[in-house]
Design an enzyme around this catalytic site. Structure first.
Site, PDB file in Angstrom:
ATOM      1  N   SER A  83      10.594   1.904   9.318  1.00 54.09           N
ATOM      2  CA  SER A  83       9.755   0.928  10.010  1.00 54.09           C
ATOM      3  C   SER A  83      10.577  -0.252  10.483  1.00 54.09           C
ATOM      4  O   SER A  83      10.112  -1.024  11.317  1.00 54.09           O
ATOM      5  CB  SER A  83       8.678   0.399   9.068  1.00 54.09           C
ATOM      6  OG  SER A  83       7.932   1.449   8.542  1.00 54.09           O
ATOM      7  N   HIS A 113      10.250   6.406  15.238  1.00 54.37           N
ATOM      8  CA  HIS A 113       9.254   5.687  14.445  1.00 54.37           C
ATOM      9  C   HIS A 113       7.842   6.128  14.827  1.00 54.37           C
ATOM     10  O   HIS A 113       7.285   5.680  15.819  1.00 54.37           O
ATOM     11  CB  HIS A 113       9.452   4.180  14.665  1.00 54.37           C
ATOM     12  CG  HIS A 113       8.555   3.316  13.848  1.00 54.37           C
ATOM     13  ND1 HIS A 113       8.194   2.039  14.227  1.00 54.37           N
ATOM     14  CD2 HIS A 113       7.936   3.536  12.665  1.00 54.37           C
ATOM     15  CE1 HIS A 113       7.397   1.524  13.313  1.00 54.37           C
ATOM     16  NE2 HIS A 113       7.222   2.418  12.356  1.00 54.37           N
ATOM     17  N   GLU A 172       7.888   5.180  18.637  1.00 54.99           N
ATOM     18  CA  GLU A 172       8.832   4.167  19.112  1.00 54.99           C
ATOM     19  C   GLU A 172      10.237   4.727  18.847  1.00 54.99           C
ATOM     20  O   GLU A 172      10.559   5.063  17.713  1.00 54.99           O
ATOM     21  CB  GLU A 172       8.582   2.894  18.280  1.00 54.99           C
ATOM     22  CG  GLU A 172       9.271   1.657  18.725  1.00 54.99           C
ATOM     23  CD  GLU A 172       8.932   0.468  17.793  1.00 54.99           C
ATOM     24  OE1 GLU A 172       8.708   0.649  16.587  1.00 54.99           O
ATOM     25  OE2 GLU A 172       8.916  -0.655  18.312  1.00 54.99           O
ATOM     26  N   ASN A 206       6.708  -3.531  14.634  1.00 56.61           N
ATOM     27  CA  ASN A 206       6.560  -4.299  13.394  1.00 56.61           C
ATOM     28  C   ASN A 206       6.998  -5.744  13.502  1.00 56.61           C
ATOM     29  O   ASN A 206       6.577  -6.585  12.718  1.00 56.61           O
ATOM     30  CB  ASN A 206       7.292  -3.588  12.262  1.00 56.61           C
ATOM     31  CG  ASN A 206       6.462  -2.424  11.775  1.00 56.61           C
ATOM     32  OD1 ASN A 206       5.250  -2.557  11.598  1.00 56.61           O
ATOM     33  ND2 ASN A 206       7.078  -1.273  11.601  1.00 56.61           N
TER      34      ASN A 206
HETATM   35  P1  NAD Z   1       5.266   7.307   0.947  1.00 57.34           P
HETATM   36  O1  NAD Z   1       5.515   6.480  -0.260  1.00 57.34           O
HETATM   37  O2  NAD Z   1       3.917   7.842   1.235  1.00 57.34           O
HETATM   38  O3  NAD Z   1       6.274   8.572   0.962  1.00 57.34           O
HETATM   39  C1  NAD Z   1       7.624   8.488   0.663  1.00 57.34           C
HETATM   40  C2  NAD Z   1       8.063   9.851   0.142  1.00 57.34           C
HETATM   41  O4  NAD Z   1       9.481   9.848  -0.030  1.00 57.34           O
HETATM   42  C3  NAD Z   1       7.450  10.205  -1.214  1.00 57.34           C
HETATM   43  O5  NAD Z   1       6.815  11.473  -1.161  1.00 57.34           O
HETATM   44  C4  NAD Z   1       8.669  10.240  -2.141  1.00 57.34           C
HETATM   45  O6  NAD Z   1       8.554  11.197  -3.202  1.00 57.34           O
HETATM   46  C5  NAD Z   1       9.747  10.619  -1.141  1.00 57.34           C
HETATM   47  N1  NAD Z   1      11.104  10.382  -1.645  1.00 57.34           N
HETATM   48  C6  NAD Z   1      11.552   9.339  -2.389  1.00 57.34           C
HETATM   49  N2  NAD Z   1      12.849   9.526  -2.675  1.00 57.34           N
HETATM   50  C7  NAD Z   1      13.225  10.695  -2.078  1.00 57.34           C
HETATM   51  C8  NAD Z   1      14.446  11.435  -2.014  1.00 57.34           C
HETATM   52  N3  NAD Z   1      15.539  11.000  -2.629  1.00 57.34           N
HETATM   53  N4  NAD Z   1      14.450  12.605  -1.335  1.00 57.34           N
HETATM   54  C9  NAD Z   1      13.346  13.068  -0.733  1.00 57.34           C
HETATM   55  N5  NAD Z   1      12.163  12.420  -0.766  1.00 57.34           N
HETATM   56  C10 NAD Z   1      12.114  11.250  -1.432  1.00 57.34           C
HETATM   57  O7  NAD Z   1       5.804   6.426   2.182  1.00 57.34           O
HETATM   58  P2  NAD Z   1       5.425   6.553   3.732  1.00 57.34           P
HETATM   59  O8  NAD Z   1       4.311   5.619   4.025  1.00 57.34           O
HETATM   60  O9  NAD Z   1       5.321   7.987   4.084  1.00 57.34           O
HETATM   61  O10 NAD Z   1       6.726   5.914   4.389  1.00 57.34           O
HETATM   62  C11 NAD Z   1       7.901   6.686   4.588  1.00 57.34           C
HETATM   63  C12 NAD Z   1       8.760   6.004   5.653  1.00 57.34           C
HETATM   64  O11 NAD Z   1       8.007   5.903   6.864  1.00 57.34           O
HETATM   65  C13 NAD Z   1       9.221   4.601   5.309  1.00 57.34           C
HETATM   66  O12 NAD Z   1      10.505   4.395   5.827  1.00 57.34           O
HETATM   67  C14 NAD Z   1       8.205   3.724   6.035  1.00 57.34           C
HETATM   68  O13 NAD Z   1       8.713   2.461   6.335  1.00 57.34           O
HETATM   69  C15 NAD Z   1       7.994   4.548   7.299  1.00 57.34           C
HETATM   70  N6  NAD Z   1       6.737   4.301   8.004  1.00 57.34           N
HETATM   71  C16 NAD Z   1       5.580   4.094   7.313  1.00 57.34           C
HETATM   72  C17 NAD Z   1       4.396   3.860   8.011  1.00 57.34           C
HETATM   73  C18 NAD Z   1       3.117   3.629   7.285  1.00 57.34           C
HETATM   74  O14 NAD Z   1       2.147   3.166   7.903  1.00 57.34           O
HETATM   75  N7  NAD Z   1       3.027   3.969   5.995  1.00 57.34           N
HETATM   76  C19 NAD Z   1       4.386   3.855   9.412  1.00 57.34           C
HETATM   77  C20 NAD Z   1       5.583   4.115  10.092  1.00 57.34           C
HETATM   78  C21 NAD Z   1       6.762   4.328   9.374  1.00 57.34           C
END
Ligand code: NAD
Length: 287
Positions: A120, A141, A153, A191
């Site tokens: 993000s 993104h 994005e 963001n």
């Molecule tokens: P989340 O917490 O739902 O998922 C993260 C996942 O990563 C979990 O399943 C976790 O087990 C896994 N993980 C952790 N360590 C790991 C490793 N070493 N190897 C493999 N998997 C591993 O988080 P999310 O909301 O899905 O966010 C993930 C990414 O997407 C982040 O970088 C976040 O900034 C970005 N993002 C989030 C959103 C949102 O609205 N939530 C929107 C756009 C981008």
């Protein structure tokens, strides 16, 4: 231009599961990894439920849902991504974790494969430096929820090649998305504009200016936002919101991006939003 037919997704959380689903629905072969079997099962369940909802709504046939599910392979070893043309990383918003994963992926995938991050806010140029393929590295993104939101994005690091951008844009379009391009600046475009508003909503809540409901209703009905900023923050994940504010604060070295102490306190309490059952609001049984 690299033709992308096989997509790897690292992380089967909210975003990873959504990206995998949409890629599979677009006819791509998808490889999904996460750290533990439990996380894989959660991700697989989320994709199944989401496809089932589309079938129930009549926007997807049962056969197409089953075919999409059949195109996804799951595992806990990063080596699963060896045949991928592009791997998009969607693990928790931690630079150290992402760098470690990209360093390993760089040795696993073919030299011509593209590495992408769904971060993000973390610098794409810095993440790319964990690999020896900065020209084949890009920010991809997606927005949450991935199956619903139309935008991807794309963030070009300082060394991202035109061919990498073009291939990634073509992939996003194949997945039914529209792309915008941002330079590699803290928070990129979405963001940098969204998070300070969410942070301000937390400050208004902390200072008792209004209740959570009144803050959200003000922005929904007064500014025509589809959901209030605090509801949106719960939806995104308060840990993710805090991590993005920290990136803006560090990146610009400007106190106007200081994370609201109340946001930090909620994260310290494990109140991470919808995904943990409690954030600003309560979800599930305690709702
Ligand atoms: P989340 O917490 O739902 O998922 C993260 C996942 O990563 C979990 O399943 C976790 O087990 C896994 N993980 C952790 N360590 C790991 C490793 N070493 N190897 C493999 N998997 C591993 O988080 P999310 O909301 O899905 O966010 C993930 C990414 O997407 C982040 O970088 C976040 O900034 C970005 N993002 C989030 C959103 C949102 O609205 N939530 C929107 C756009 C981008």
């Amino acid at each position: 231009m690299v033709q992308i037919k096989t997509v790897g997704v690292v992380g089967a959380g909210q975003m990873g599961a959504g990206i995998a689903q949409v890629a599979a629905q677009a006819g791509l072969s998808v490889l999904v990894t996460d750290v533990a079997d439990a996380a894989i099962e959660r991700g697989k369940g989320a994709i199944k439920d989401s496809l089932a909802r589309l079938v129930k709504k009549g926007s997807l046939s049962e056969a197409d849902a089953a075919a999409a599910m059949g195109r996804i392979s799951f595992g806990t070893a990063l080596t699963l991504h060896a045949p991928a043309d592009l791997v998009v990383e969607a693990v928790s918003e931690s630079e150290a974790l992402k760098r470690k994963i990209f360093g390993e992926l760089d040795l696993i995938v073919r030299p011509e494969a593209i590495l992408a991050s769904n971060t993000s806010s973390i610098s794409i140029t810095r993440l790319a430096s964990a690999t020896k393929r900065a020209d084949r590295f890009i920010g991809m993104h997606f927005m949450n929820p991935v199956p619903v939101m139309k935008l991807v994005e794309l963030i070009r690091g300082i060394a991202t090649a035109d061919a990498t951008w073009a291939a990634t844009k073509a992939l996003a379009e194949k997945m039914g998305k529209t792309t915008t391009v941002s330079k590699d600046y803290p928070g990129f475009l979405a963001n940098r504009i969204l998070m300070p508003m969410i942070n301000e909503a937390f400050s208004a809540l902390m200072e008792g200016v209004g209740s959570a409901e009144d803050i959200d209703t003000t922005m929904k009905l007064g500014c025509n936002h589809p959901m209030g900023p605090l509801t949106l923050a719960d939806f995104i994940g308060l840990d993710t919101c805090l991590a993005i504010m920290e990136v803006l604060h560090d990146g610009f070295a400007d106190p106007r991006y200081r994370p609201c102490p109340l946001l930090r306190q909620y994260v310290d309490a494990g109140w991470l939003g919808k995904k943990s059952g409690r954030g600003v609001y309560r979800y599930g049984e305690g709702a």
